[in-house]
Design a protein around this motif. Structure first.
Motif, PDB file in Angstrom:
ATOM      1  N   ARG A 111      49.571  28.881  32.039  1.00  0.00           N
ATOM      2  CA  ARG A 111      48.238  29.308  31.606  1.00  0.00           C
ATOM      3  C   ARG A 111      47.646  30.193  32.701  1.00  0.00           C
ATOM      4  NH1 ARG A 111      48.783  24.178  30.777  1.00  0.00           N
ATOM      5  NH2 ARG A 111      47.573  23.644  32.611  1.00  0.00           N
ATOM      6  N   ILE A 112      47.282  31.393  32.319  1.00  0.00           N
ATOM      7  CA  ILE A 112      46.735  32.345  33.290  1.00  0.00           C
ATOM      8  C   ILE A 112      45.358  32.813  32.824  1.00  0.00           C
ATOM      9  CG2 ILE A 112      47.068  34.563  34.435  1.00  0.00           C
ATOM     10  CD1 ILE A 112      50.049  34.245  34.087  1.00  0.00           C
ATOM     11  N   GLY A 113      44.380  32.615  33.678  1.00  0.00           N
ATOM     12  CA  GLY A 113      43.036  33.108  33.418  1.00  0.00           C
ATOM     13  C   GLY A 113      42.863  34.474  34.059  1.00  0.00           C
ATOM     14  N   LEU A 114      42.255  35.399  33.349  1.00  0.00           N
ATOM     15  CA  LEU A 114      42.051  36.762  33.824  1.00  0.00           C
ATOM     16  C   LEU A 114      40.564  37.044  33.925  1.00  0.00           C
ATOM     17  CD1 LEU A 114      44.651  38.489  31.457  1.00  0.00           C
ATOM     18  CD2 LEU A 114      45.058  37.620  33.769  1.00  0.00           C
ATOM     19  N   LEU A 121      46.690  29.408  36.717  1.00  0.00           N
ATOM     20  CA  LEU A 121      46.521  30.458  37.722  1.00  0.00           C
ATOM     21  C   LEU A 121      45.367  31.349  37.297  1.00  0.00           C
ATOM     22  CD1 LEU A 121      47.881  31.874  40.285  1.00  0.00           C
ATOM     23  CD2 LEU A 121      48.957  33.394  38.615  1.00  0.00           C
ATOM     24  N   ILE A 122      44.593  31.842  38.270  1.00  0.00           N
ATOM     25  CA  ILE A 122      43.481  32.745  37.985  1.00  0.00           C
ATOM     26  C   ILE A 122      43.721  34.067  38.699  1.00  0.00           C
ATOM     27  CG2 ILE A 122      40.994  33.089  38.041  1.00  0.00           C
ATOM     28  CD1 ILE A 122      41.746  30.666  36.418  1.00  0.00           C
ATOM     29  N   LEU A 123      43.698  35.165  37.958  1.00  0.00           N
ATOM     30  CA  LEU A 123      43.824  36.504  38.515  1.00  0.00           C
ATOM     31  C   LEU A 123      42.489  37.225  38.389  1.00  0.00           C
ATOM     32  CD1 LEU A 123      47.267  37.570  36.977  1.00  0.00           C
ATOM     33  CD2 LEU A 123      46.815  36.506  39.203  1.00  0.00           C
ATOM     34  N   MET A 124      42.085  37.938  39.441  1.00  0.00           N
ATOM     35  CA  MET A 124      40.776  38.582  39.472  1.00  0.00           C
ATOM     36  C   MET A 124      40.908  40.035  39.907  1.00  0.00           C
ATOM     37  SD  MET A 124      38.933  35.456  41.551  1.00  0.00           S
ATOM     38  CE  MET A 124      40.279  35.491  42.742  1.00  0.00           C
ATOM     39  N   CYS A 125      40.092  40.892  39.312  1.00  0.00           N
ATOM     40  CA  CYS A 125      40.056  42.284  39.732  1.00  0.00           C
ATOM     41  C   CYS A 125      38.701  42.875  39.374  1.00  0.00           C
ATOM     42  CB  CYS A 125      41.162  43.094  39.066  1.00  0.00           C
ATOM     43  SG  CYS A 125      41.323  44.778  39.722  1.00  0.00           S
ATOM     44  N   GLY A 126      38.082  43.509  40.338  1.00  0.00           N
ATOM     45  CA  GLY A 126      36.771  44.105  40.127  1.00  0.00           C
ATOM     46  C   GLY A 126      36.110  44.396  41.460  1.00  0.00           C
ATOM     47  N   PRO A 127      34.835  44.781  41.448  1.00  0.00           N
ATOM     48  CA  PRO A 127      34.114  45.055  42.689  1.00  0.00           C
ATOM     49  C   PRO A 127      34.077  43.828  43.586  1.00  0.00           C
ATOM     50  CG  PRO A 127      32.864  45.808  40.776  1.00  0.00           C
ATOM     51  CD  PRO A 127      33.998  45.000  40.246  1.00  0.00           C
ATOM     52  N   ILE A 186      44.048  34.596  42.810  1.00  0.00           N
ATOM     53  CA  ILE A 186      44.682  35.807  43.325  1.00  0.00           C
ATOM     54  C   ILE A 186      43.869  37.033  42.929  1.00  0.00           C
ATOM     55  CG2 ILE A 186      46.740  37.285  43.181  1.00  0.00           C
ATOM     56  CD1 ILE A 186      48.413  34.821  42.799  1.00  0.00           C
ATOM     57  N   GLU A 187      43.584  37.852  43.917  1.00  0.00           N
ATOM     58  CA  GLU A 187      42.842  39.090  43.672  1.00  0.00           C
ATOM     59  C   GLU A 187      43.814  40.264  43.673  1.00  0.00           C
ATOM     60  OE1 GLU A 187      39.326  41.880  45.646  1.00  0.00           O
ATOM     61  OE2 GLU A 187      39.921  39.985  46.584  1.00  0.00           O
ATOM     62  N   PHE A 188      43.731  41.090  42.631  1.00  0.00           N
ATOM     63  CA  PHE A 188      44.544  42.306  42.581  1.00  0.00           C
ATOM     64  C   PHE A 188      44.022  43.284  43.620  1.00  0.00           C
ATOM     65  CE2 PHE A 188      45.836  40.966  38.311  1.00  0.00           C
ATOM     66  CZ  PHE A 188      47.182  41.322  38.319  1.00  0.00           C
TER      67      PHE A 188
END
Length: 385
Positions: free
Chosen positions: A257-260, A354-360, A383-385
């Motif tokens: 399960r991956i949260g975006l 798992l949580i993936l994050m991307c943004g300001p 995890i931050e992209f």
């Protein structure tokens, strides 16, 4: 059974092939003309089913038989082409011809739909990227909503693959009156799509916050079909291998399960991952996307995200939140990303998540990490992209 597809553009046959029952697509060159589901049943009835949530006002009608009883025509009406109207069925033999006709340019949604699952392709063809700067040629420039543009760049060899693992990014190199510079981009295309790379870019015009506009935006906006740019790669510490297997820095693990969490243009690396997971029918990883923006008009590639959610409801779900909704009828959330929203839309804090994050930076640290840590998530699964 197998069905023979004949794709044409109002006359000349572009592609003719046999495809097995199950998910299907029809391609004209690199452009996707149609996709749907073929269910071959014991009485040799083939049910053609399309996405019922046709957000770009297009439909396809099952027409009268053409030539003989085993040749049926499917003609496109509207702004795109995506399958037979929901629920429509037509009895055909398992070797019937289907002719797909359209005289319309493919939309961005059509261009970025899922290619046919062909894992063997990833091991074929020369790899284009090798960390050096190389030229690619612009062959298509499609505007999207919210000041976005899909740039399709052709590789010198039409059978070459880009060689970019899922989760990694490329650099586009440019020069303006201030000198040479570069920017990082995550392509929307997959490595199984040979001969080209798709990059979606949100163009930032001149405004109070950006008096000169976006620097790379200005360069890319001026590009015409036939122009070239230099790219290099691959870069990045994160990689999605397949079927839930992920590596980050020196660690590797499997997640189901991956949260975006995406803020603004941070949606682009998420889009690549979403396409990769949904492209593989054997990948059971569940994805949940919470996409935050300033207002409704800033939401990027929402038609494509909604299309994927409708097509794969058990594998992918998406929710939007905006800080300043301009419409009274806004059907999603209002306000910044909060603990309440995270609890509702992110996977539970348990093994396999798992949580993936991307943004300001403010979005990632203040809105995402701070709330997730209060909810008990370990920094190891953020995890931050």
């Amino acid at each position: 059974g197998f069905v023979r597809f004949v794709a044409s553009l109002g006359g000349p046959v572009l592609r003719e092939t046999l495809v097995p029952a199950g998910p299907f697509i029809v391609l004209a060159g690199a452009s996707l003309l149609a996709e749907g589901m073929l269910n071959s049943q014991s009485d040799e009835q083939l049910c053609l089913q399309s996405d019922p949530r046709q957000g770009w006002n297009s439909r396809v009608e099952a027409g009268a038989p053409d030539f003989d009883n085993n040749h049926h025509q499917v003609s496109g009406v509207g702004d795109g082409l995506n399958g037979v109207d929901s629920g429509a069925t037509k009895k055909l033999s398992s070797t019937s011809h289907l002719r797909v006709n359209t005289a319309l340019e493919p939309s961005v949604v059509n261009s970025l739909r899922l290619p046919r699952f062909a894992p063997h392709i990833a091991s074929r063809g020369a790899v284009f990227l090798d960390k050096t700067r190389k030229k690619v040629q612009l062959v298509q420039k499609l505007p999207t909503a919210q000041n976005g543009v899909l740039f399709r760049f052709a590789l010198p060899d039409e059978l070459a693959r880009l060689g970019l693992p899922i989760g990694k990014h490329i650099k586009i190199h440019a020069t303006d009156d201030k000198g040479a510079f570069e920017r990082k981009f995550t392509p929307a295309s997959l490595d199984t799509e040979l001969g080209y790379v798709d990059v979606i870019v949100k163009l930032y015009a001149k405004c109070e916050a950006f008096p000169a506009g976006g620097r790379m935006s200005a360069v890319l906006d001026k590009l015409q079909v036939g122009d070239t740019v230099e790219i290099s790669g691959p870069y990045g510490l994160f990689q999605y291998h397949n079927r839930g297997i992920i590596s980050y820095k020196r660690c590797k693990g499997k997640f189901n399960r991956i949260g975006l969490l995406a803020g603004g243009s941070g949606i682009t690396p998420m889009l690549q991952l979403i396409r990769a997971v949904l492209h593989d029918p054997f990948d059971t990883t569940q994805l949940s996307l919470l996409y935050a923006n300033h207002c409704e008009e800033d939401i990027f590639v929402c038609e494509l995200l909604d299309h994927f959610a409708a097509l794969h409801p058990s594998r992918f779900r998406v929710h939007y939140t905006v800080s300043n909704a301009t419409s009274r009828n806004w059907p999603f959330s209002r306000g910044r990303v909060s603990e309440r929203l995270l609890r509702k839309w992110m996977p539970p804090n348990e093994a396999g998540a798992l949580i993936l994050m991307c943004g300001p930076p403010g979005f990632v640290e203040a809105a995402c990490c701070a709330n997730l840590k209060r909810m008990g998530y370990s920094r190891d699964v953020l995890i931050e992209f």
